[in-house]
Design a protein around this motif. Structure first.
Motif, PDB file in Angstrom:
ATOM      1  N   PHE A   1     -24.845  25.883 -13.853  1.00  0.00           N
ATOM      2  CA  PHE A   1     -25.364  24.951 -14.872  1.00  0.00           C
ATOM      3  C   PHE A   1     -26.570  25.530 -15.615  1.00  0.00           C
ATOM      4  O   PHE A   1     -26.728  25.318 -16.808  1.00  0.00           O
ATOM      5  CB  PHE A   1     -25.761  23.624 -14.222  1.00  0.00           C
ATOM      6  N   LEU A   2     -27.425  26.251 -14.883  1.00  0.00           N
ATOM      7  CA  LEU A   2     -28.656  26.755 -15.507  1.00  0.00           C
ATOM      8  C   LEU A   2     -28.418  28.059 -16.270  1.00  0.00           C
ATOM      9  O   LEU A   2     -29.141  28.390 -17.211  1.00  0.00           O
ATOM     10  CB  LEU A   2     -29.732  26.960 -14.435  1.00  0.00           C
ATOM     11  N   HIS A   3     -27.430  28.819 -15.819  1.00  0.00           N
ATOM     12  CA  HIS A   3     -27.103  30.108 -16.450  1.00  0.00           C
ATOM     13  C   HIS A   3     -25.576  30.158 -16.505  1.00  0.00           C
ATOM     14  O   HIS A   3     -24.935  30.889 -15.755  1.00  0.00           O
ATOM     15  CB  HIS A   3     -27.693  31.238 -15.568  1.00  0.00           C
ATOM     16  N   PRO A   4     -24.973  29.344 -17.388  1.00  0.00           N
ATOM     17  CA  PRO A   4     -23.527  29.099 -17.348  1.00  0.00           C
ATOM     18  C   PRO A   4     -22.680  30.361 -17.551  1.00  0.00           C
ATOM     19  O   PRO A   4     -23.142  31.323 -18.170  1.00  0.00           O
ATOM     20  CB  PRO A   4     -23.306  28.114 -18.504  1.00  0.00           C
ATOM     21  N   PRO A   5     -21.460  30.330 -17.044  1.00  0.00           N
ATOM     22  CA  PRO A   5     -20.578  31.503 -17.093  1.00  0.00           C
ATOM     23  C   PRO A   5     -20.240  31.965 -18.509  1.00  0.00           C
ATOM     24  O   PRO A   5     -19.977  33.142 -18.717  1.00  0.00           O
ATOM     25  CB  PRO A   5     -19.303  31.036 -16.383  1.00  0.00           C
ATOM     26  N   ALA A   6     -20.222  31.050 -19.463  1.00  0.00           N
ATOM     27  CA  ALA A   6     -19.907  31.446 -20.843  1.00  0.00           C
ATOM     28  C   ALA A   6     -20.750  30.610 -21.795  1.00  0.00           C
ATOM     29  O   ALA A   6     -20.747  29.384 -21.716  1.00  0.00           O
ATOM     30  CB  ALA A   6     -18.425  31.255 -21.143  1.00  0.00           C
ATOM     31  N   VAL A   7     -21.469  31.282 -22.661  1.00  0.00           N
ATOM     32  CA  VAL A   7     -22.355  30.590 -23.604  1.00  0.00           C
ATOM     33  C   VAL A   7     -22.176  31.228 -24.978  1.00  0.00           C
ATOM     34  O   VAL A   7     -22.214  32.450 -25.106  1.00  0.00           O
ATOM     35  CB  VAL A   7     -23.839  30.757 -23.181  1.00  0.00           C
ATOM     36  N   ARG A   8     -21.971  30.405 -25.986  1.00  0.00           N
ATOM     37  CA  ARG A   8     -21.939  30.963 -27.336  1.00  0.00           C
ATOM     38  C   ARG A   8     -23.375  31.154 -27.813  1.00  0.00           C
ATOM     39  O   ARG A   8     -24.185  30.239 -27.754  1.00  0.00           O
ATOM     40  CB  ARG A   8     -21.175  30.038 -28.279  1.00  0.00           C
ATOM     41  N   LEU A   9     -23.701  32.362 -28.263  1.00  0.00           N
ATOM     42  CA  LEU A   9     -25.079  32.650 -28.694  1.00  0.00           C
ATOM     43  C   LEU A   9     -25.278  32.370 -30.178  1.00  0.00           C
ATOM     44  O   LEU A   9     -26.326  31.897 -30.576  1.00  0.00           O
ATOM     45  CB  LEU A   9     -25.448  34.100 -28.397  1.00  0.00           C
ATOM     46  N   TRP A  10     -24.274  32.743 -30.956  1.00  0.00           N
ATOM     47  CA  TRP A  10     -24.364  32.471 -32.392  1.00  0.00           C
ATOM     48  C   TRP A  10     -23.001  32.624 -33.056  1.00  0.00           C
ATOM     49  O   TRP A  10     -22.068  33.141 -32.466  1.00  0.00           O
ATOM     50  CB  TRP A  10     -25.401  33.343 -33.097  1.00  0.00           C
ATOM     51  N   GLN A  11     -22.940  32.144 -34.292  1.00  0.00           N
ATOM     52  CA  GLN A  11     -21.730  32.272 -35.091  1.00  0.00           C
ATOM     53  C   GLN A  11     -22.126  32.910 -36.418  1.00  0.00           C
ATOM     54  O   GLN A  11     -23.260  32.756 -36.862  1.00  0.00           O
ATOM     55  CB  GLN A  11     -21.122  30.911 -35.381  1.00  0.00           C
ATOM     56  N   ALA A  12     -21.190  33.610 -37.013  1.00  0.00           N
ATOM     57  CA  ALA A  12     -21.475  34.235 -38.304  1.00  0.00           C
ATOM     58  C   ALA A  12     -20.291  34.028 -39.238  1.00  0.00           C
ATOM     59  O   ALA A  12     -19.145  34.036 -38.801  1.00  0.00           O
ATOM     60  CB  ALA A  12     -21.745  35.732 -38.122  1.00  0.00           C
ATOM     61  N   ASP A  13     -20.599  33.824 -40.499  1.00  0.00           N
ATOM     62  CA  ASP A  13     -19.544  33.680 -41.504  1.00  0.00           C
ATOM     63  C   ASP A  13     -19.755  34.702 -42.604  1.00  0.00           C
ATOM     64  O   ASP A  13     -20.874  34.933 -43.056  1.00  0.00           O
ATOM     65  CB  ASP A  13     -19.541  32.256 -42.076  1.00  0.00           C
ATOM     66  N   ARG A  14     -18.639  35.293 -43.003  1.00  0.00           N
ATOM     67  CA  ARG A  14     -18.710  36.361 -43.984  1.00  0.00           C
ATOM     68  C   ARG A  14     -18.231  35.861 -45.344  1.00  0.00           C
ATOM     69  O   ARG A  14     -17.228  35.153 -45.420  1.00  0.00           O
ATOM     70  CB  ARG A  14     -17.838  37.522 -43.533  1.00  0.00           C
ATOM     71  N   ALA A  15     -18.951  36.271 -46.358  1.00  0.00           N
ATOM     72  CA  ALA A  15     -18.529  35.994 -47.730  1.00  0.00           C
ATOM     73  C   ALA A  15     -19.077  37.079 -48.632  1.00  0.00           C
ATOM     74  O   ALA A  15     -20.249  37.436 -48.538  1.00  0.00           O
ATOM     75  CB  ALA A  15     -19.037  34.627 -48.177  1.00  0.00           C
ATOM     76  N   ASP A  16     -18.235  37.624 -49.468  1.00  0.00           N
ATOM     77  CA  ASP A  16     -18.624  38.658 -50.448  1.00  0.00           C
ATOM     78  C   ASP A  16     -19.305  39.854 -49.787  1.00  0.00           C
ATOM     79  O   ASP A  16     -20.339  40.332 -50.258  1.00  0.00           O
ATOM     80  CB  ASP A  16     -19.567  38.075 -51.529  1.00  0.00           C
TER      81      ASP A  16
END
Lengths: 273, 391, 153
Positions: free
Chosen positions: B90-105
């Motif tokens: 719970f404190l250091h979960p097995p999978a965590v999304r850190l960030w997302q990125a979107d590409r344009a031009d």
């Protein structure tokens, strides 16, 4: 923790598999360019592919021109190799320890680089040449596989033309048309102009090459605490959280990559550590 | 009921029947409740609705490579030891999304993930695991860099510790100085007492928040014999450790024995399955995965648990630094017991015994230390006893 | 004008050698110079001389008909060129091509072998120096052989 988008300003092909990117913070990123110390590295993110730890090889006095020299060997570095002027790359950093330029003040400096190991040492050369009066004799010994594998060939030539810097270049193999030295870079050590009792050595290259270079330097009875090397290991987070770059008790990302030889000597002799 | 001033360090009595009220008080304050429950033949940590979800009347039997759930007839609520899960889930979960990125031009924009503000109450945290949480605090909060996600989860946590009333077959917290009594790092610490006619908890207040919560529950000042019963419970547990480890100069011992033949022997058994690192409550290593959608316009970075037992863990261009099971087992054990001390000022082992229980071949870290200690490596090679050099 | 004796004594190869030995050697030594492109010796020739390089650059090469000349090593000021004079059958194994104008002291191997047989102390001094030279060359060759700059050599 999050990469800052940077725009590719220029791309140079250095050798058949190595290239240099010049980057600047992307438009709209209001923050000033990060200053860095010679020896530090950034994490470069290729969109959707991954991150790679790359040393900063530009001029520390001009942080607005962020320069990285990269060897295209894995998925991420090959993706970085496809970048062209105007493309975007993510940057986290700078991270890690630095070459001991303060400690070297007033002393001779012997820089020994092998292959792409010249990239993290080039900022040292820039710094030293801009602050030449602060240092004694400065020697750059550079080894590569062949003349075609030499990085920064033009700059090497310019530096070689200077009276205040000794530059020696050796390649392992060469065609008969090569007029330079053929042999191992360590052969230069006994005859280079520096005072072993006073000098500071900064070494970067493949681990085997660094080991031979240190042996060559220690034969001159140079103090091992004046010898510095730059280490490389798998890196994911660059901030000491992911555990990948452990080298005995050290984390290469935050305790290194530059280490005093004295502090890692015992570890270098343990296989698979 | 006598009203007492609840301050840090005071002990009170909480009847077994009031356990539900503790859950309710925490829920009322917005805490998600997480604690032990029976699932898939083991006592795991998961979200709980009420005290009824706790493993009442269950215990476990553990030895090297073995974990068995057994029923017990005394109605004990916490009558078992550490299971396959730890609170790092719970404190250091097995999978965590850190960030997302979107590409344009040709350019892209990165959206950072916000730290998790979910308040969570951890119920039934044992002393070994309190120490494990403190160890991970050092990794993520006390260094040059700070992990804001971990920090948010820690700041939003409430910890109700449980002092162990029995020791497991693979437990060795006494050797590691990490138990069985919870000494710090909790909001409330309970000791479960079952007497012929009574079933109650002695509750120690660890923080002001713990005091506030306890104040909302029916409680009274502890009596001398009750406090003595609690102390005796923990003392008995301390006497019953399933394993022991001599930690005298353990860092130096392992630093001097990187080339000990024992590493080859243990590597002959080790399957490099990584179970020990998954169940270990302090193992913190992660990797990152970069993924994109099919169009290649949207990318995400995920942080996932990783293990030093995989070959890829130490990969640098050209090959793996730790290419053999020997070097990988040695890395894990030497990190846990020696280099950790240099890195974080504490051992990375809290003596919970999970790595022994959940090793499919029953490799026992205490046994490995003993083997090295009993025949430390001679710096000049092992003596052969043959003066003529014939061996 | 430097005497041959002083030039010999100043070369790193002879550093620390007693003067009486140097005097013995002077008779076997001569000053030589080579222009770029010249071959000092070629493989298979009888190896009667070795050279203390004072200035310039010499490439030690092998020749493959399909590959042309392959440079193994370059030698510069302070280096010693050739040890085949010491080891039977006294034939050079490689070509020595001058890359840059080179000045050297040539030492006559036949003369040295004779003097060494007569004076084993002198011979021992020579063997000590050449064994160091050969060990260093072997180590350097091993390092080259490791091809350390390749990722998957």
């Amino acid at each position: 923790m999050v990469p800052r988008p940077h725009t590719v300003r220029r791309v140079w092909q250095e050798t058949h598999d190595t290239f240099t990117l010049e980057l600047a913070p992307a438009a709209g990123d209001g923050a000033a360019p990060s200053s860095f110390a010679p020896g530090q590295f950034n994490m470069l993110y290729a969109f959707g592919v991954g991150e790679a730890a790359i040393s900063i090889s530009g001029d520390p006095a001009r942080p607005e021109r962020l320069v990285h020299t990269i060897r295209a060997v894995g998925a991420t570095t090959k993706a970085l190799a496809r970048l062209r002027r105007g493309d975007t790359v993510g940057i986290r950093g700078p991270f890690g320890s630095q070459w001991p330029l303060g400690e070297a003040a007033g002393r001779d400096i012997v820089i020994i680089a092998g292959g792409i190991g010249l990239a993290p040492l080039r900022p040292v050369v820039y710094h030293v040449l801009q602050n030449r009066q602060n240092y004694g004799n400065v020697v750059l010994l550079y080894g590569a596989r062949s003349p075609g594998d030499l990085l920064y060939a033009k700059e090497l030539e310019q530096w070689r033309g200077r009276f205040d810097l000794e530059v020696q270049v050796a390649v392992d193999r060469a065609p008969a048309t090569w007029r330079g030295t053929v042999g191992v870079v360590t052969n230069f050590i006994p005859r280079a102009r520096f005072d072993p009792s006073e000098a500071v050595a900064m070494i970067c290259g493949p681990e085997i090459m660094m080991r031979f270079a240190v042996q060559g330097i220690e034969e001159l009875e140079m103090k091992s605490e004046s010898i510095y090397i730059s280490m490389e290991r798998n890196m994911k987070c660059a901030v000491g959280f992911c555990g990948h770059c452990q080298f005995g008790p050290a984390f290469i990302c935050k305790d290194g990559p530059v280490f005093s030889y004295e502090s890692v000597r015992a570890l270098l002799n343990i296989r698979g550590i | 009921m006598t009203e007492i001033a609840l301050t840090v360090g005071t002990h009170s009595v909480l009847e077994r029947a009031s356990l539900d009220k503790l859950f309710a008080a925490l829920s009322k304050r917005g805490f998600r409740l997480v604690g032990p429950t029976v699932r898939d033949g083991a006592i795991v940590y998961d979200e709980l609705k009420s005290a009824a979800d706790l493993p009442v009347g269950w215990t476990d039997e553990q030895k090297g490579g073995t974990y068995r759930l057994k029923s017990r007839n005394d109605g004990a609520v916490f009558g078992y030891t550490a299971g396959p899960h730890s609170w790092k889930k719970f404190l250091h979960p097995p999978a965590v999304r850190l960030w997302q990125a979107d590409r344009a031009d040709g350019a892209f924009e990165i959206k950072e993930e916000k730290p998790d503000a979910q308040k969570t109450a951890f119920i039934g945290v044992r002393s070994c695991d309190l120490h494990a949480i403190a160890v991970q605090d050092k990794v993520f909060l006390n260094g040059r860099y700070l992990d804001p996600y971990y920090q948010a989860r820690r700041e939003n946590s409430f910890i109700a510790a449980i002092n162990c009333s029995q020791a497991g077959g693979t437990c060795f917290c006494v050797s590691m100085g990490t138990g069985p009594k919870a000494a710090s790092g909790f909001d409330l610490a309970l000791t479960e007492i079952r007497e012929q006619e009574r079933h109650y908890f002695v509750a120690e207040v660890g923080t002001e928040l713990g005091a506030e919560i306890l104040a909302e529950l029916p409680h009274r000042e502890v009596e001398g014999h009750e406090k003595a019963a609690a102390d005796e419970t923990v003392a008995k547990t301390a006497q019953a450790m399933g394993r022991q480890m001599d930690t005298t100069n353990i860092k130096e011992l392992l630093y001097q024995n990187y080339e000990h033949p024992r590493w080859d022997q243990v590597a002959g058994r080790c399957l490099t399955c990584a179970n020990c690192t998954m169940v270990c409550p302090t193992c913190f290593c992660t990797t990152v995965e970069d993924v994109t959608d099919l169009k290649g316009e949207h990318a995400e970075r995920w942080q996932k648990w990783d293990s030093c037992f995989t070959r890829d863990f130490s990969y640098i261009h050209g090959g793996s630094i730790r290419a053999t099971p020997k070097t990988r087992y040695r890395q894990w054990m030497t990190h846990k017991l020696a280099t950790w001390i240099d890195q974080f000022g504490t051992s990375g082992c809290v003596g919970c015994g999970r790595c022994i229980t959940w090793c499919p071949v029953g490799i026992d870290i205490t046994e490995e230390v003993r083997a090295i200690r009993e025949a430390p490596q001679s710096p000049k090679g092992s003596p052969t006893g043959d003066k003529h050099g014939n061996t | 004008m430097e005497t041959l004796e002083r030039i010999l004594a100043a070369h790193p190869f002879f550093s620390g050698m007693e003067e009486r030995y140097i005097q013995l050697l002077v008779g076997c030594a001569s000053n030589v110079r080579f222009d770029a492109g010249q071959y000092i010796f070629r493989a298979e020739e009888e190896a009667n001389l070795f050279y203390l390089i004072r200035q310039g650059k010499v490439a030690l090469e092998a020749f493959g008909p399909e590959r042309g000349p392959i440079v193994i090593l370059t030698l510069e000021q302070g280096d010693v060129l050739g040890w085949s004079w010491l080891i039977p059958p006294h034939r050079y194994k490689f070509d020595a091509r001058v890359v840059e104008f080179t000045r050297a002291i040539a030492l006559d191997g036949t003369c040295l072998r004779k003097k060494s047989e007569e004076n084993h102390d002198l011979g021992y001094e020579f063997m000590k120096r050449f064994s160091q030279l050969m060990a260093r060359a072997l180590q350097a060759t091993r390092l080259q052989l490791l091809n350390v700059y390749e990722l998957n050599p």
